[in-house]
Write a protein that holds these residues in place. Structure first.
Motif, PDB file in Angstrom:
ATOM      1  N   ARG A   1      58.687  67.388  26.314  1.00 38.33           N
ATOM      2  CA  ARG A   1      60.371  66.236  25.835  1.00 38.33           C
ATOM      3  C   ARG A   1      60.496  66.904  27.798  1.00 38.33           C
ATOM      4  NH1 ARG A   1      57.596  64.676  22.359  1.00 38.33           N
ATOM      5  NH2 ARG A   1      58.459  65.108  20.610  1.00 38.33           N
ATOM      6  N   GLU A   2      60.863  68.271  27.749  1.00 40.40           N
ATOM      7  CA  GLU A   2      61.590  68.197  29.650  1.00 40.40           C
ATOM      8  C   GLU A   2      60.380  67.498  30.224  1.00 40.40           C
ATOM      9  OE1 GLU A   2      61.726  72.188  29.615  1.00 40.40           O
ATOM     10  OE2 GLU A   2      63.898  72.299  27.790  1.00 40.40           O
ATOM     11  N   LEU A   3      59.527  67.557  30.247  1.00 39.92           N
ATOM     12  CA  LEU A   3      58.214  67.231  31.430  1.00 39.92           C
ATOM     13  C   LEU A   3      58.259  65.459  31.455  1.00 39.92           C
ATOM     14  CD1 LEU A   3      55.270  69.259  30.955  1.00 39.92           C
ATOM     15  CD2 LEU A   3      57.496  69.501  32.865  1.00 39.92           C
ATOM     16  N   ALA A   4      59.140  65.159  30.574  1.00 36.76           N
ATOM     17  CA  ALA A   4      58.158  63.835  29.885  1.00 36.76           C
ATOM     18  C   ALA A   4      59.650  62.981  30.326  1.00 36.76           C
ATOM     19  CB  ALA A   4      58.904  63.337  28.449  1.00 36.76           C
ATOM     20  N   ASP A   5      60.173  63.651  31.473  1.00 32.04           N
ATOM     21  CA  ASP A   5      61.133  62.937  32.871  1.00 32.04           C
ATOM     22  C   ASP A   5      60.348  62.098  33.526  1.00 32.04           C
ATOM     23  OD1 ASP A   5      63.376  63.031  30.580  1.00 32.04           O
ATOM     24  OD2 ASP A   5      63.932  64.587  31.473  1.00 32.04           O
ATOM     25  N   GLY A   6      59.171  62.791  33.843  1.00 33.61           N
ATOM     26  CA  GLY A   6      58.779  62.838  35.554  1.00 33.61           C
ATOM     27  C   GLY A   6      57.481  63.223  35.138  1.00 33.61           C
ATOM     28  N   ALA A   7      57.364  64.122  34.924  1.00 33.40           N
ATOM     29  CA  ALA A   7      55.650  65.453  35.108  1.00 33.40           C
ATOM     30  C   ALA A   7      54.500  64.607  33.886  1.00 33.40           C
ATOM     31  CB  ALA A   7      55.829  66.713  35.227  1.00 33.40           C
ATOM     32  N   VAL A   8      55.215  64.315  33.028  1.00 27.94           N
ATOM     33  CA  VAL A   8      54.349  63.610  31.836  1.00 27.94           C
ATOM     34  C   VAL A   8      54.509  62.309  31.439  1.00 27.94           C
ATOM     35  CG1 VAL A   8      53.859  66.338  31.457  1.00 27.94           C
ATOM     36  CG2 VAL A   8      55.272  64.659  30.098  1.00 27.94           C
ATOM     37  N   GLU A   9      53.535  61.665  31.156  1.00 25.58           N
ATOM     38  CA  GLU A   9      53.807  60.366  30.247  1.00 25.58           C
ATOM     39  C   GLU A   9      53.257  60.568  29.026  1.00 25.58           C
ATOM     40  OE1 GLU A   9      51.295  56.787  32.361  1.00 25.58           O
ATOM     41  OE2 GLU A   9      49.873  58.353  32.226  1.00 25.58           O
ATOM     42  N   ARG A  10      54.276  59.283  28.559  1.00 29.33           N
ATOM     43  CA  ARG A  10      53.652  59.272  26.598  1.00 29.33           C
ATOM     44  C   ARG A  10      52.643  58.214  26.815  1.00 29.33           C
ATOM     45  NH1 ARG A  10      59.097  61.129  23.937  1.00 29.33           N
ATOM     46  NH2 ARG A  10      60.461  61.839  25.407  1.00 29.33           N
ATOM     47  N   LEU A  11      51.657  58.363  25.499  1.00 26.23           N
ATOM     48  CA  LEU A  11      51.044  57.345  25.262  1.00 26.23           C
ATOM     49  C   LEU A  11      50.656  57.435  23.910  1.00 26.23           C
ATOM     50  CD1 LEU A  11      49.659  59.048  27.768  1.00 26.23           C
ATOM     51  CD2 LEU A  11      47.881  57.593  27.565  1.00 26.23           C
ATOM     52  N   GLU A  12      50.306  56.220  23.147  1.00 21.93           N
ATOM     53  CA  GLU A  12      50.337  56.204  21.708  1.00 21.93           C
ATOM     54  C   GLU A  12      48.800  55.704  22.069  1.00 21.93           C
ATOM     55  OE1 GLU A  12      50.314  53.207  18.207  1.00 21.93           O
ATOM     56  OE2 GLU A  12      52.483  52.407  19.908  1.00 21.93           O
ATOM     57  N   GLY A  13      48.718  57.205  20.520  1.00 14.56           N
ATOM     58  CA  GLY A  13      46.832  57.458  19.507  1.00 14.56           C
ATOM     59  C   GLY A  13      46.809  56.408  19.022  1.00 14.56           C
ATOM     60  N   PRO A  14      45.662  56.423  18.714  1.00 11.47           N
ATOM     61  CA  PRO A  14      44.638  56.605  17.270  1.00 11.47           C
ATOM     62  C   PRO A  14      46.093  56.670  15.796  1.00 11.47           C
ATOM     63  CG  PRO A  14      43.130  56.937  18.390  1.00 11.47           C
ATOM     64  CD  PRO A  14      44.345  57.427  19.059  1.00 11.47           C
ATOM     65  N   GLY A  15      46.512  55.857  14.938  1.00 10.46           N
ATOM     66  CA  GLY A  15      46.934  55.944  13.995  1.00 10.46           C
ATOM     67  C   GLY A  15      48.417  56.314  14.704  1.00 10.46           C
ATOM     68  N   GLY A  16      48.821  55.775  15.650  1.00  8.65           N
ATOM     69  CA  GLY A  16      49.813  55.749  16.322  1.00  8.65           C
ATOM     70  C   GLY A  16      50.682  57.180  16.757  1.00  8.65           C
ATOM     71  N   VAL A  17      49.518  58.528  16.957  1.00  9.96           N
ATOM     72  CA  VAL A  17      50.125  59.865  17.336  1.00  9.96           C
ATOM     73  C   VAL A  17      50.532  59.933  19.196  1.00  9.96           C
ATOM     74  CG1 VAL A  17      49.103  61.750  17.845  1.00  9.96           C
ATOM     75  CG2 VAL A  17      48.386  60.484  15.992  1.00  9.96           C
ATOM     76  N   GLU A  18      51.491  60.243  19.131  1.00  8.53           N
ATOM     77  CA  GLU A  18      52.481  60.577  20.786  1.00  8.53           C
ATOM     78  C   GLU A  18      51.099  61.627  21.813  1.00  8.53           C
ATOM     79  OE1 GLU A  18      56.216  60.727  22.363  1.00  8.53           O
ATOM     80  OE2 GLU A  18      55.694  62.495  20.945  1.00  8.53           O
ATOM     81  N   LEU A  19      50.478  61.246  22.286  1.00 10.92           N
ATOM     82  CA  LEU A  19      50.035  61.729  23.568  1.00 10.92           C
ATOM     83  C   LEU A  19      50.879  61.845  24.133  1.00 10.92           C
ATOM     84  CD1 LEU A  19      46.388  60.063  22.334  1.00 10.92           C
ATOM     85  CD2 LEU A  19      47.865  61.735  21.352  1.00 10.92           C
ATOM     86  N   PHE A  20      50.473  63.040  25.310  1.00  7.68           N
ATOM     87  CA  PHE A  20      51.198  63.117  26.510  1.00  7.68           C
ATOM     88  C   PHE A  20      49.818  63.068  27.474  1.00  7.68           C
ATOM     89  CE2 PHE A  20      54.165  64.857  23.517  1.00  7.68           C
ATOM     90  CZ  PHE A  20      55.178  64.521  24.041  1.00  7.68           C
ATOM     91  N   ASP A  21      50.099  63.045  28.779  1.00  5.88           N
ATOM     92  CA  ASP A  21      49.367  62.809  29.337  1.00  5.88           C
ATOM     93  C   ASP A  21      49.993  62.715  31.353  1.00  5.88           C
ATOM     94  OD1 ASP A  21      46.649  63.132  30.714  1.00  5.88           O
ATOM     95  OD2 ASP A  21      46.533  61.044  30.542  1.00  5.88           O
ATOM     96  N   VAL A  22      49.331  63.624  31.760  1.00  3.75           N
ATOM     97  CA  VAL A  22      49.307  63.879  33.815  1.00  3.75           C
ATOM     98  C   VAL A  22      49.544  62.648  33.834  1.00  3.75           C
ATOM     99  CG1 VAL A  22      49.746  66.278  34.006  1.00  3.75           C
ATOM    100  CG2 VAL A  22      47.546  64.762  34.277  1.00  3.75           C
ATOM    101  N   PRO A  23      50.185  62.189  35.028  1.00  2.00           N
ATOM    102  CA  PRO A  23      50.645  60.888  35.334  1.00  2.00           C
ATOM    103  C   PRO A  23      49.671  60.687  37.289  1.00  2.00           C
ATOM    104  CG  PRO A  23      52.553  61.434  36.198  1.00  2.00           C
ATOM    105  CD  PRO A  23      51.783  62.500  35.061  1.00  2.00           C
TER     106      PRO A  23
END
Length: 380
Positions: free
Chosen positions: A234-256
């Motif tokens: 959650r803290e990294l999601a401000d810019g260091a990671v991005e959020r994606l929507e995976g299969p079944g609506g699961v929240e995923l994270f990745d590096v930009p």
């Protein structure tokens, strides 16, 4: 704007691409290990097979050399199992694992109060400034805690203390009787709480090599609690990671900016060794292992069988036999796939013949317990 959506097949290709399984990489062993972050090394030969699967022209002698020079080190880390990691990554990974290793290894099984076991660490690291066998360390411990507490103390310390496995020779650098050497840098600070910033760095490295991933996936990768992983993401999601929507609506994270290949990208067949990281790094392993095969290849006692990877997913198992590799597919495979597997098997057979022709022999009992498959001898 809504979150980017990613399919299960795209997740599969992202994993394979970052783990160098879509295309072998023309890099050396140390750089290859750095790119994939961690190579499962529970079995000495499996680390070599993982590198053979991922690197162009893999030379096992080069792996011997990087282990001997400690450019790549083997130690208890993620999932409280043995991994090979780049030496420059070891310290921060170990710091990130501190709370998990403290809880798992300094509990009641040692027979001593956790604080008393921790007090032994500085002296142990000084003693292990040069390689020491398990027997030597037991004798050292017995002088300090007595014979009755020796085994419990060593059980805790060999997972908790910052120790590397020292190469002992044999076909795969590390034999069944380990030797240990201090990692350098002294004891890890942080106690139960860990070292500030270490988990953040481990999370980012996990995403770079195994992402996109969910909170549960990252927690499984390292075997750390989900709550701190969720906080970090959650803290990294401000810019260091991005959020994606995976299969079944699961929240995923990745590096930009991370490469995410198209779901139709070709995935050549591979012969994965036991405990390969792509089979274990996720809470949701369906991106690589079809649900109906998970219990077949990941046994109840923790053994993870050597598998056939076809179109990026587990499709069978293999074992060395006289004259080559026996492959048993769980479903029908096209002739072209069998031809590609045969080419891989010839290369693998040559690697094993020069080192350990009967790799995994001690696990042969699993073969008789597998469901009926379509077995073929792939000649060496």
């Amino acid at each position: 704007m809504g979150q980017v959506k990613i399919t299960e097949r795209e997740l599969n290709r992202a994993t394979l691409g970052r783990q160098l399984l879509l295309e072998r990489a023309p890099v050396g062993v140390a750089e290859g290990v750095r790119r994939v972050v961690a190579v499962q090394a529970q079995h000495g030969g499996s680390a070599y097979l993982a590198l053979w699967n991922r690197l162009v022209g893999f030379d096992p002698a080069e792996a011997d050399g990087v282990f001997a020079r400690r450019e790549v080190v083997k130690a208890t880390l993620m999932r409280i199992t043995l991994h090979a990691v780049h030496a420059e990554d070891y310290r921060v990974f170990r710091e990130a694992m501190q709370p998990t290793l403290y809880a798992a290894r300094l509990g009641s099984r040692t027979g001593l109060p956790p604080a008393e076991v921790r007090e032994l660490v500085p002296g142990l690291l000084e003693f292990a400034a040069e390689p020491r066998s398990g027997a030597e360390i037991r004798r050292w411990l017995e002088e300090r805690v007595g014979e009755a507490a020796r085994e419990g103390a060593w059980w805790g310390l060999r997972g908790y203390a910052p120790l590397h496995h020292h190469p002992t020779g044999g076909p795969w650098s590390f034999g069944e009787r380990p030797s240990y050497v201090a990692a350098g840098g002294g004891p890890v600070a942080g106690g139960k709480e860990g070292v500030p910033g270490a988990l953040e760095r481990l999370v980012l490295r996990c995403l770079a090599a195994f992402g996109p991933a969910s909170v549960a996936d990252v927690a499984q990768f390292a075997m750390v609690r989900r709550a701190p992983v969720r906080r970090v993401l959650r803290e990294l999601a401000d810019g260091a990671v991005e959020r994606l929507e995976g299969p079944g609506g699961v929240e995923l994270f990745d590096v930009p900016g991370a490469v995410r290949p198209d779901g139709d990208a070709p995935a050549p067949p591979r012969l994965l060794g036991m405990w390969d990281s792509v089979l274990l790094a996720y809470a949701d392993r369906s991106r690589v292992i079809p649900a109906e095969y998970r219990r077949v290849v990941i046994r109840a006692n923790g053994d993870v069988l050597p598998t056939l990877l076809v179109d990026g997913r587990v499709a069978g198992v293999w074992r060395p036999v006289e004259g080559g590799i026996e492959a048993a597919a769980f479903h029908e495979l096209p002739a072209a796939v069998w031809e590609a597997l045969a080419e891989e098997a010839r290369s693998l057979h040559a690697l094993l013949a020069a080192r350990d022709p009967w790799l995994y022999r001690r696990y042969a009992h699993w073969w008789a317990k597998l469901p009926a498959g379509r077995a073929r001898l792939l000649p060496g």
